[in-house]
Scaffold this active site. Structure first.
Site, short mmCIF file in Angstrom:
data_model
loop_
_atom_site.label_atom_id
_atom_site.label_comp_id
_atom_site.label_asym_id
_atom_site.label_seq_id
_atom_site.Cartn_x
_atom_site.Cartn_y
_atom_site.Cartn_z
N GLU B 58 5.86 -9.30 10.23
CA GLU B 58 5.13 -10.17 9.31
C GLU B 58 5.65 -11.60 9.31
O GLU B 58 4.89 -12.55 9.10
CB GLU B 58 5.18 -9.61 7.88
CG GLU B 58 4.29 -8.38 7.68
CD GLU B 58 5.01 -7.08 8.02
OE1 GLU B 58 6.15 -7.13 8.54
OE2 GLU B 58 4.44 -6.01 7.76
N PHE B 120 5.77 4.03 -3.60
CA PHE B 120 6.08 3.83 -2.19
C PHE B 120 5.59 2.45 -1.73
O PHE B 120 4.45 2.07 -1.98
CB PHE B 120 5.41 4.93 -1.34
CG PHE B 120 5.64 4.72 0.14
CD1 PHE B 120 6.92 4.74 0.67
CD2 PHE B 120 4.57 4.49 1.00
CE1 PHE B 120 7.13 4.53 2.02
CE2 PHE B 120 4.77 4.28 2.35
CZ PHE B 120 6.06 4.30 2.87
N GLN B 121 6.44 1.72 -1.08
CA GLN B 121 6.16 0.36 -0.61
C GLN B 121 5.72 -0.57 -1.73
O GLN B 121 4.91 -1.45 -1.53
CB GLN B 121 5.15 0.35 0.54
CG GLN B 121 5.72 1.02 1.80
CD GLN B 121 4.92 0.73 3.06
OE1 GLN B 121 3.71 0.58 3.02
NE2 GLN B 121 5.62 0.64 4.19
N LYS B 170 -4.46 -2.01 -4.27
CA LYS B 170 -5.39 -1.27 -3.42
C LYS B 170 -6.64 -0.82 -4.18
O LYS B 170 -7.74 -0.82 -3.62
CB LYS B 170 -4.66 -0.05 -2.83
CG LYS B 170 -5.41 0.54 -1.65
CD LYS B 170 -4.57 1.59 -0.92
CE LYS B 170 -5.35 2.16 0.26
NZ LYS B 170 -4.57 3.18 0.97
N MET B 486 24.46 -25.80 17.42
CA MET B 486 24.73 -26.68 16.28
C MET B 486 25.86 -26.12 15.43
O MET B 486 26.68 -26.88 14.91
CB MET B 486 23.46 -26.87 15.44
CG MET B 486 23.53 -28.03 14.47
SD MET B 486 23.82 -29.61 15.28
CE MET B 486 22.15 -30.26 15.43
#
Lengths: 180, 591
Positions: B58, B120-121, B170, B486
């Site tokens: 993502e 869940f999630q 959802k 760096m």
């Protein structure tokens, strides 16, 4: 000039801090208070007092009163940062306008007997505090005023058997006929 | 009921999301499916107006959307699922917030009745993303969805642009409700960014500019965000006034690098002439920049003798780091137009010959000097070669973060805005590769190059797979010095050359890696082979990993050391002797 090795320019600022009371008019929607508080914690600003309630139910407007401290530059930043939040309508610096009234309400529970009890009642009278609950060995006083007055009252109650304090935090409003 | 079933505006929440994307002119989105966004993916499957690019992580979707947005000026759109999908978006959202990139992220959420149950999630997506978005919404009622989506696009793209997130449970995606096309009342009444500058302030600014003896224009990403008109007006202002101009990292390309008034980039790794001009100027015009700490150096010694004019659309940028004399709040295109109008009517080009002579002396210090070698490729040389090979072509450059990024900013000349995509504010290693994916999606026929470092590029390497899947011929040009360059440079200069964990012991074979993904790999060691290999890379019409082996201990100069002011820069010739000798003493054992 004793700069430690750092990728940042570490600088101390010595401008004196000021205390300001800000009135913030917001859309009353879920998460709006979290946004405002998150701004303060995320950017390292102080909150000394915070009061919030819906003030115009039909328009879904809430008013948040925040007492904060910081250098003049930081105070200006706080106002600008608040003002650019999407649900914020208006930010007014009640301290800067210098024409505002600030009030706080406190409920003060004092436990004691005999002379202490009499003294507590006498002081309550002098401070225009009301008794809103009483038992044979305790009182709950309600007191309204500015922060200093309430602090002073609480200090006086301490030796007389202070048990508990609940305070609302500061609410502020401008003097005169004009609205915010 | 029968009326409603024929109403074309009655649809599921998932359908509304796709419809809103279409109504806002979105043609490409970047995303990754998961349980909480399946209804939306089902709608995407059944239409062809919005193309979905499947990323591998993502974070890649977010940076690709950023690259897409920055190279087009349109909002980038990402679609992710709940829980880890949303948390993986935190970096790109923060990146977009810091760099003012318009991004619309739609995230799935567990069904409303499960919110707060540790389902869940599940995660508190709006809570987590609140400080890293310009605004975000959790939509609990399908009938609010259309309004929120339209507002999201409006907030992301107006005022100071930024990322927004819409979290859609959802059950709301499944539920049927009424959709409406975008309309004015969809936006919070409390949100009204100021566009037009205050006329009195503009007059004050013109008066300062007209009487300047040692002026400098300092422009930033705001000019590019404001749109092509602002760029045009900025160039015209430089022409009309004859003033020197420098720019932040974010603002490169607004004024062409080949323009005669160009001083180069300013700041920590900016040119000597840009920083000295900033320090010694008497009037500074800051347009769409924010006096960031990489720009100012030591704040209390920043440009001590100047009157400062600051144009910014965000009032909170004013007086945040540096106190300015004439703040002008509004859109910089709009304000530049007004300034030009007043200037042309009432002022004439100030005589600043002496100032230009002074600048010429600073320029003669040649602060970007480096010594080419016949044995080893210098990273600066590699970027010069890349610039020469792509000059005049339709090219877009992205970068990762670190030395290579600064060298790219110093040695690649940008002639136009929207051609340079880099993570400025947040400094996100791993930005450039997915950003290149997004740029290439927006510009399928252009040459898109990610100037990368070997460490950064491994953070989001998986998006090579996306590039291969969608036949996006991005070129990943890796300046491979085997160090986090760096970090190593700072350790050398500030931490006694103790190179703590800045060396990559197990570097992958980038050629084999490219081939494993189905792309093309190149490896070049010798300066003599560089130009030929770059030409070959450009002619390949597939994704490329170009492993350019460069001098491993080269430092990025010039540099403003920490705690120092603009006029205390470390120039390459001063830095080379003692400092690099020290580096070799400690570093040899490692290489």
């Amino acid at each position: 000039m004793n700069q430690p090795a750092s990728a940042y320019f570490i600088e101390e600022r010595h401008d004196p801090n000021e205390t300001h009371t800000l009135a913030v008019l917001v859309q009353n929607e879920p998460g709006v208070l979290a946004r405002v508080i998150g701004l303060f914690s995320g950017r390292g600003y102080n909150i000394e007092s915070l009061t919030v309630s819906e003030t115009e139910a039909q328009k879904h407007l809430s008013r948040i009163t925040i007492v904060t401290t910081g250098t003049p530059m930081v105070i200006a930043q706080i106002k600008n940062q608040l003002d650019r939040m999407i649900p914020v309508y208006q930010v007014v610096d009640m301290t800067q306008t210098r024409r505002s009234i600030e009030r706080e309400l406190a409920m003060v529970k004092v436990r004691g007997q005999g002379e202490h009890r009499v003294e507590a009642l006498r002081l309550a009278d002098a401070f225009r505090a009301r008794v809103i609950d009483a038992t044979t060995e305790s009182f709950v006083f309600e007191i309204t005023g500015n922060t200093d007055k309430i602090n002073q009252y609480i200090d006086l109650m301490r030796p007389l058997g202070l048990v508990e304090v609940s305070r609302t935090g500061v609410a502020a409003i401008g003097r005169g006929p004009e609205g915010m | 009921m029968s009326d409603k079933s024929h109403d074309p505006n009655q649809m599921t929440g998932a359908a509304m999301i796709v419809r809103a994307l279409i109504d806002h002119g979105v043609t490409d989105i970047f995303g990754y499916p998961g349980g909480a966004v399946l209804p939306i993916y089902d709608e995407i499957f059944q239409q062809s107006e919005v193309q979905h690019i499947l990323v591998r992580h993502e974070q890649g979707a977010g940076h690709a959307a950023e690259g897409y947005a920055r190279s087009t000026g349109k909002p980038g759109v990402a679609l992710v699922t709940s829980g880890p999908g949303a948390t993986n978006m935190v970096t790109p959202l923060t990146d977009a917030l810091m760099d003012s990139i318009p991004l619309v992220c739609i995230s799935g959420q567990v069904p409303t009745h499960l919110i707060g149950n540790d389902a869940f999630q599940e995660c508190d997506t709006v809570g987590i993303t609140r400080p890293c978005t310009k605004h975000n919404w959790l939509v609990r009622d399908v009938n609010d969805l259309a309004k929120v989506l339209h507002e999201a696009f409006y907030v992301a793209t107006t005022g100071r642009p930024g990322p927004v997130l819409v979290d859609v449970p959802k059950d709301v995606q499944f539920a049927t409700g009424t959709y409406h096309p975008p309309r004015k009342s969809d936006v919070h009444r409390s949100y009204a960014p100021r566009v037009k500058g205050d006329a009195t302030q503009i007059r004050k600014a013109v008066a300062l500019l007209a009487n300047a003896k040692r002026p400098v224009i300092y422009s930033g990403g705001g000019v590019i965000n404001s749109g092509p008109e602002a760029t045009k007006l900025l160039r015209e202002l430089v022409e009309v006034t004859g003033f020197p101009i420098t720019s932040t990292l974010m603002g490169l390309g607004a004024y062409p690098a080949s323009g005669k008034n160009w001083l180069g980039m300013l700041g920590m790794h900016g040119t000597y002439e840009a920083n000295m001009s900033m320090h010694d100027c008497d009037v500074m015009l800051c347009v769409g920049a924010r006096f960031d700490d990489r720009i100012t150096g030591r704040v209390d010694a920043f440009s001590p003798g100047s009157k400062k004019i600051h144009i910014d659309i965000d009032p909170s940028s004013i007086n945040k780091n540096i106190r300015v004399d004439v703040p002008i709040i509004g859109d910089c295109g709009n304000i530049l137009g007004d300034i030009l109008q007043v200037f042309k009517a009432e002022a004439k080009k100030p005589d600043i010959k002496a100032w230009w002579q002074q600048i010429a002396q600073w320029r003669a210090r040649n602060s970007l000097y480096f010594k080419k070698s016949n044995d080893v490729i210098l990273p600066q040389h590699a970027i010069q070669s890349l610039f020469e090979a792509t000059r005049g072509r339709d090219t877009y450059i992205t970068t990762e973060v670190g030395q290579h990024q600064m060298w790219a900013a110093q040695f690649y000349g940008f002639e136009e805005p929207h051609r340079w995509m880099t993570s400025g504010g947040l400094g996100t290693m791993g930005y450039g590769l997915p950003a290149a994916v997004g740029v290439q999606v927006a510009h399928p026929d252009s040459l898109v190059i990610d100037i990368a470092g070997d460490a950064s590029v491994q953070m989001t390497m998986q998006e090579m797979s996306t590039a291969v899947q969608y036949e996006l011929p991005i070129k990943i040009f890796i300046l491979n010095n085997q160090y986090m360059g760096m970090v190593r440079q700072w350790q050398q200069l500030l931490h006694g050359n103790r190179l703590s964990h800045s060396y990559s012991e197990a570097m992958p074979d980038f050629v084999k890696l490219a081939e494993a993904y189905g792309g093309v790999g190149f490896q070049v060691h010798k300066p003599g082979d560089l130009d030929g290999a770059i030409q070959e890379m450009i002619s390949v019409k597939r994704p490329v990993l170009f492993d350019c082996r460069v001098a491993s201990l080269e430092n990025c100069f010039p540099m403003i050391p920490s705690g120092k002011a603009h006029n205390e820069m470390l120039l390459p010739e001063q830095a080379n002797d003692e400092a690099t000798a020290k580096a070799f003493a400690g570093g040899k054992a490692l290489v």
